[in-house]
Write a protein that holds these residues in place. Structure first.
Motif, PDB file in Angstrom:
ATOM      1  N   TYR A 126       0.826  -1.211   0.000  1.00  0.00           N
ATOM      2  CA  TYR A 126       0.000   0.000   0.000  1.00  0.00           C
ATOM      3  C   TYR A 126       0.859   1.260   0.000  1.00  0.00           C
ATOM      4  N   ASN A 127       1.982   1.198  -0.687  1.00  0.00           N
ATOM      5  CA  ASN A 127       2.886   2.334  -0.765  1.00  0.00           C
ATOM      6  C   ASN A 127       2.189   3.587  -1.310  1.00  0.00           C
ATOM      7  N   ALA A 135      -0.213   8.843  -0.315  1.00  0.00           N
ATOM      8  CA  ALA A 135      -1.326   9.749  -0.610  1.00  0.00           C
ATOM      9  C   ALA A 135      -2.040  10.169   0.670  1.00  0.00           C
ATOM     10  N   TRP A 136      -2.162   9.253   1.617  1.00  0.00           N
ATOM     11  CA  TRP A 136      -2.789   9.577   2.900  1.00  0.00           C
ATOM     12  C   TRP A 136      -1.977  10.618   3.653  1.00  0.00           C
ATOM     13  N   TYR A 161      -2.945  17.027  -1.287  1.00  0.00           N
ATOM     14  CA  TYR A 161      -2.512  17.035  -2.683  1.00  0.00           C
ATOM     15  C   TYR A 161      -3.289  16.033  -3.539  1.00  0.00           C
ATOM     16  N   HIS A 162      -4.168  15.279  -2.910  1.00  0.00           N
ATOM     17  CA  HIS A 162      -4.847  14.203  -3.643  1.00  0.00           C
ATOM     18  C   HIS A 162      -6.367  14.281  -3.579  1.00  0.00           C
ATOM     19  N   GLN A 163      -6.892  14.813  -2.489  1.00  0.00           N
ATOM     20  CA  GLN A 163      -8.344  14.858  -2.341  1.00  0.00           C
ATOM     21  C   GLN A 163      -8.812  16.284  -2.112  1.00  0.00           C
ATOM     22  N   VAL A 164     -10.056  16.542  -2.526  1.00  0.00           N
ATOM     23  CA  VAL A 164     -10.624  17.875  -2.405  1.00  0.00           C
ATOM     24  C   VAL A 164     -12.105  17.736  -2.078  1.00  0.00           C
ATOM     25  N   GLU A 186       3.325   9.956  -5.152  1.00  0.00           N
ATOM     26  CA  GLU A 186       3.733   8.868  -4.283  1.00  0.00           C
ATOM     27  C   GLU A 186       5.049   9.164  -3.601  1.00  0.00           C
ATOM     28  N   GLY A 187       5.523  10.384  -3.757  1.00  0.00           N
ATOM     29  CA  GLY A 187       6.790  10.721  -3.142  1.00  0.00           C
ATOM     30  C   GLY A 187       7.962  10.158  -3.889  1.00  0.00           C
TER      31      GLY A 187
END
Length: 467
Positions: free
Chosen positions: A45-46, A51-52, A57-60, A128-129
């Protein structure tokens, strides 16, 4: 009556031989396999973990209506510190829209090491960094930062990342940065690659431990003439081969002599003593996860040994000798209209792509590089059982005509299997569904080293029978 006894005796001897291989292979590789499986369990789950950690930066919050893609681009483009090369439009309502761009040479090259944008259309870098992974991420991308061969010699179809465009590109090219934008307000949130997090550093350590036992962080070579990164890769690769041998021999050992005894191997007797419970955990859980464990183990050495990588490709008939002359493919070009018609807008490009790829999915659009360049589009299905492999289109930037189509499902089985090796290894085959199965199986694989050693110790403690 003597023949059945002879067959039984031969089977018992054969099982004992396999049991010895299973035992000693497991004992030799036990610690390494435990480390590799434990870190692999976390790394399944990388993407989700990273993302968590950078959820902004991923959810709005989906409030109101989304901006038109062209209006959003017109608002954001003047503020982008670099060259805009594409846009990533997710299907989910609460997902961020990403503007793909290549940083200016003075800002980006020394920082991210992505190379010049003129080397082809940059690929999007996910949130994902990736930059935080350093050498680790470079190996996954197929680039070379050391003398070791690239871990993937070509883009993997199982990755949810758009590959280099078929036309107007000139190779895989560097990855593009992603600027997160709120599609409802037009607000620029920023580039997740510019923010370093403890989570990204932790996941980087997990990957380095999984692939190289962190030997890549030691500067001085432990063995003269062998790079530490390569040495670590050899160690984990060898341990994985022993684990693969253990999975195969374990399956043969699991099958009992009598069919009526099969049920005993399918359940755990929790009411028995702890030794029996430990034995059942090793036996039963190993059986239920054996297929996924086999897939993980058989694909793992691909990134450790050249001979294994070549053998895998030859098995599926996709091997290409490095010495073979490269086929020069004629680049696809867009014909400039005589009437001076302007290139398609982003919204028109989306409609043209959705006419061919009619399913719901995330779209990534790479813009044409010049007036004769083509538009490259990648689309990935969404959903719990959605396959991770994406489909790709190359369009005429003026008319939307499909110049080239790369549909994963339409490829021959051998090409799909060979190209999906990374997806088969990390469980990214059918989205969250297979990831969950791989996570559980990886947990079981981690426990097998422990329960197996305990079984061996319990047998060693048994007192010899009296004559």
């Amino acid at each position: 009556m003597s023949k059945p006894k002879q067959k039984t005796s031969t089977w018992i001897k054969f099982r004992k031989f396999l049991n010895d291989i299973h035992l000693w292979g497991g004992l030799i590789s036990g610690i390494i396999v435990f480390i590799v499986c434990l870190t692999g369990t976390i790394y399944v789950y990388n993407t989700e973990i990273r993302a968590w950690a950078q959820s902004n930066y991923h959810q709005v919050d989906p409030a109101g209506e989304k901006w038109n893609a062209d209006e959003l681009m017109a608002k954001v483009k003047p503020e982008v510190k670099g060259k805009v090369v594409g846009i990533k439009i997710p299907f989910a309502d609460d997902a961020i829209t990403s503007i793909l761009y290549s940083k200016k040479e003075k800002d980006g090259e020394g920082k991210s090491g992505e190379g010049k944008s003129g080397e082809g259309k940059p690929e999007p870098r996910t949130g994902e960094g990736k930059p935080a992974e350093g050498k680790a991420s470079a190996s996954l991308r197929g680039t070379k930062q050391s003398s070791e061969p690239a871990e993937t010699t070509k883009p993997q179809e199982g990755e949810k990342k758009p590959a280099a465009p078929a036309g107007g590109g000139g190779g895989r090219g560097p990855r593009a940065n992603q600027l997160a934008v709120n599609p409802y307000s037009g607000e620029i949130i920023g580039d997740p690659a510019d923010e370093k997090t403890k989570t990204a550093e932790f996941m980087q350590k997990m990957f380095g431990l999984h692939r190289w036992l962190l030997l890549n962080e030691i500067e001085e070579p432990l063995i003269e003439g062998v790079e530490n990164r390569k040495l670590g890769s050899w160690i984990t690769g060898t341990a994985t081969l022993l684990f693969l041998l253990g999975v195969i021999t374990g399956m043969v050992i699991w099958f009992p002599n009598k069919i009526r005894s099969w049920r005993n191997g399918l359940k755990i007797r929790w009411t028995a003593n702890w030794k029996r419970v430990n034995h059942d955990l090793h036996n039963t859980l190993g059986f239920y996860s054996c297929i996924i464990l086999f897939l993980m183990a058989v694909t793992g050495p691909f990134w450790s040994f050249d001979w294994y990588r070549s053998g895998w490709q030859k098995t599926w008939g996709t091997y290409k000798s490095p010495d073979a002359p490269k086929e020069e493919k004629k680049p696809l070009l867009s014909i400039i209209p005589a009437d001076g018609k302007a290139p398609m807008t982003i919204e028109e490009t989306i409609l043209a792509a959705n006419k061919v790829l009619t399913y719901d999915g995330d779209l990534t659009i790479n813009f044409a590089k010049d007036s004769t360049g083509t538009v490259s589009i990648s689309k990935n299905r969404v959903g719990f059982f959605a396959p991770s492999a994406g489909d790709k289109l190359t369009l005429n930037q003026y008319t939307g005509e499909v110049l080239e189509k790369d549909i994963f499902r339409e490829k021959p089985f051998n090409e799909r299997a060979s190209a999906s090796i990374k997806a088969l290894h990390i469980g990214d085959i059918y989205g969250p569904f297979t990831k969950l199965l791989y996570f559980i199986s990886c947990l079981i694989a981690t426990s097998l080293s422990v329960t197996g050693v305990m079984i061996w110790l319990n047998k060693m403690k048994k007192k010899p029978k009296r004559k």
